[in-house]
Design an enzyme around this catalytic site. Structure first.
Site, PDB file in Angstrom:
ATOM      1  N   LYS A  32       0.842  -1.200   0.000  1.00  0.00           N
ATOM      2  CA  LYS A  32       0.000   0.000   0.000  1.00  0.00           C
ATOM      3  C   LYS A  32       0.874   1.247   0.000  1.00  0.00           C
ATOM      4  O   LYS A  32       0.627   2.205  -0.731  1.00  0.00           O
ATOM      5  CB  LYS A  32      -0.919   0.013   1.238  1.00  0.00           C
ATOM      6  CG  LYS A  32      -2.069  -0.973   1.132  1.00  0.00           C
ATOM      7  CD  LYS A  32      -2.800  -1.138   2.460  1.00  0.00           C
ATOM      8  CE  LYS A  32      -3.852  -2.232   2.312  1.00  0.00           C
ATOM      9  NZ  LYS A  32      -4.506  -2.608   3.554  1.00  0.00           N
ATOM     10  N   GLN A  54      -5.161  -1.524   9.564  1.00  0.00           N
ATOM     11  CA  GLN A  54      -5.045  -2.846   8.939  1.00  0.00           C
ATOM     12  C   GLN A  54      -5.669  -3.920   9.831  1.00  0.00           C
ATOM     13  O   GLN A  54      -5.399  -3.984  11.030  1.00  0.00           O
ATOM     14  CB  GLN A  54      -3.558  -3.149   8.674  1.00  0.00           C
ATOM     15  CG  GLN A  54      -3.285  -4.450   7.957  1.00  0.00           C
ATOM     16  CD  GLN A  54      -3.779  -4.470   6.510  1.00  0.00           C
ATOM     17  OE1 GLN A  54      -3.925  -3.433   5.865  1.00  0.00           O
ATOM     18  NE2 GLN A  54      -4.065  -5.648   6.002  1.00  0.00           N
ATOM     19  N   ASP A  97     -11.525   2.720   3.869  1.00  0.00           N
ATOM     20  CA  ASP A  97     -11.978   1.332   3.740  1.00  0.00           C
ATOM     21  C   ASP A  97     -13.482   1.246   3.486  1.00  0.00           C
ATOM     22  O   ASP A  97     -13.980   0.207   3.072  1.00  0.00           O
ATOM     23  CB  ASP A  97     -11.695   0.566   5.045  1.00  0.00           C
ATOM     24  CG  ASP A  97     -10.382  -0.188   5.011  1.00  0.00           C
ATOM     25  OD1 ASP A  97     -10.037  -0.702   3.929  1.00  0.00           O
ATOM     26  OD2 ASP A  97      -9.726  -0.276   6.062  1.00  0.00           O
TER      27      ASP A  97
HETATM   28  N1  GUN Z   1      -7.056  -6.747   5.854  1.00  0.00           N
HETATM   29  C1  GUN Z   1      -7.314  -7.472   4.736  1.00  0.00           C
HETATM   30  N2  GUN Z   1      -8.023  -6.734   3.842  1.00  0.00           N
HETATM   31  C2  GUN Z   1      -8.205  -5.527   4.411  1.00  0.00           C
HETATM   32  C3  GUN Z   1      -8.848  -4.328   3.965  1.00  0.00           C
HETATM   33  O1  GUN Z   1      -9.410  -4.229   2.868  1.00  0.00           O
HETATM   34  N3  GUN Z   1      -8.799  -3.280   4.833  1.00  0.00           N
HETATM   35  C4  GUN Z   1      -8.202  -3.368   6.059  1.00  0.00           C
HETATM   36  N4  GUN Z   1      -8.236  -2.302   6.830  1.00  0.00           N
HETATM   37  N5  GUN Z   1      -7.592  -4.459   6.485  1.00  0.00           N
HETATM   38  C5  GUN Z   1      -7.599  -5.527   5.664  1.00  0.00           C
END
Ligand code: GUN
Length: 281
Positions: A52, A96, A119
């Site tokens: 990311k 996360q 998100d």
């Molecule tokens: N962990 C796995 N996929 C995601 C996601 O799309 N957002 C977040 N915040 N954590 C994740």
């Protein structure tokens, strides 16, 4: 059969976003900022977060990762989120997942200012999406949606079957396809005859976490099949769709890896930029 190249689609989207950031910078004299909170040392989470950060930097988004040990107290995280909510240089906040057991996930999600919730997990954004109003849209279903639209721009009247009812994928995917006038069926572990449901579908989105569940004789020959699954097996990483069988019988299919995954991260960048733009009005 069209093999849907998520890597290429994500690279195209990133290139567009990069141009947009340049324009925004000249207009506002600042760039969007994304802050990711990473708790603990789970390897998959660390890899996601690194990707990311790398992608954000590539398109010109200012990115920051705040790391805490597994033992961090919930109140420390909540305090940090509050700080980030009022920090003007932060357009988007992502915590996360998964979180350690002693931290209440819902409390953390609800602490994030909905206008910075990249998100799309905050109840305000979930509600806005289901009501058809402007909202942040969860990155994975948004990525799936953009891939489907590339193959079939007019989805009106199509029958879509979603396999899996999670808040992360199945439910928001349903909302996106409903908005496109699809007839949507959500299936799950208690669905009586999953094969019969899938055989009706013009579009299948498999997001259930069961390796190679969707088989070659479950699909119509003109179906578009999107595989969200990432399952570790003795034979390596596989999706929720049996690739070899299904690829012989459908119009279009995403591979795993290289399908939905790269689009998820590109959509996170899109959401960050969209949050920034909304904050400048
Ligand atoms: N962990 C796995 N996929 C995601 C996601 O799309 N957002 C977040 N915040 N954590 C994740």
């Amino acid at each position: 059969m069209i093999l849907i190249d998520g890597k290429e689609a994500a690279a195209e989207l990133r290139a567009e976003l990069k141009e947009e950031v340049v324009e925004l910078k000249s207009k506002h004299n600042k760039v969007p900022g994304l802050t990711v909170i990473l708790i603990g040392d789970l390897t998959p989470s660390q890899i996601y977060v690194r990707n990311k950060e790398k992608s954000a930097n590539e398109v010109g988004i200012k990115s920051e990762v705040i790391k805490y040990p597994d033992s961090v107290e919930e109140k420390t995280v909540l305090k940090k989120i509050k700080e980030l909510n009022s920090d003007e240089t932060v357009s988007g906040i992502l915590v996360q997942l998964p979180l350690p057991k002693h931290i209440d996930k819902q409390k953390v999600i609800e602490a994030i200012d909905p206008s910075k919730d990249v998100d799309g997990f905050h109840p305000m954004n979930v509600g806005n999406l289901s009501s058809g109003y402007e909202s942040s849209i969860p990155c994975t279903p948004l990525g799936c949606y953009l891939l489907i639209k590339k193959i079939e721009p007019n989805l009106s009247g199509k029958k879509a079957v979603i396999v899996g009812r999670s808040n992360l994928n199945g439910k928001p995917m349903t909302q996106l396809l409903l908005k496109e006038n699809c007839t949507v069926t959500i299936t799950h572990s208690k669905t009586k005859d999953l094969k019969a449901e899938c055989l009706e579908a013009d579009i299948i989105v498999a997001a259930v976490g069961i390796p190679e569940l969707v088989r070659g004789d479950w699909v119509k020959k003109d179906a578009i099949v999107i595989d969200v699954g990432i399952n570790k097996t003795d034979n390596g990483i596989v999706g929720d769709v049996h690739f070899d069988e299904v690829s012989k019988n459908v119009r279009a299919l995403t591979p795993v890896p290289g399908g939905v995954g790269p689009m998820t991260i590109a959509c996170l960048l899109k959401n960050t930029i969209d949050c920034f733009k909304r904050s400048q009005i």
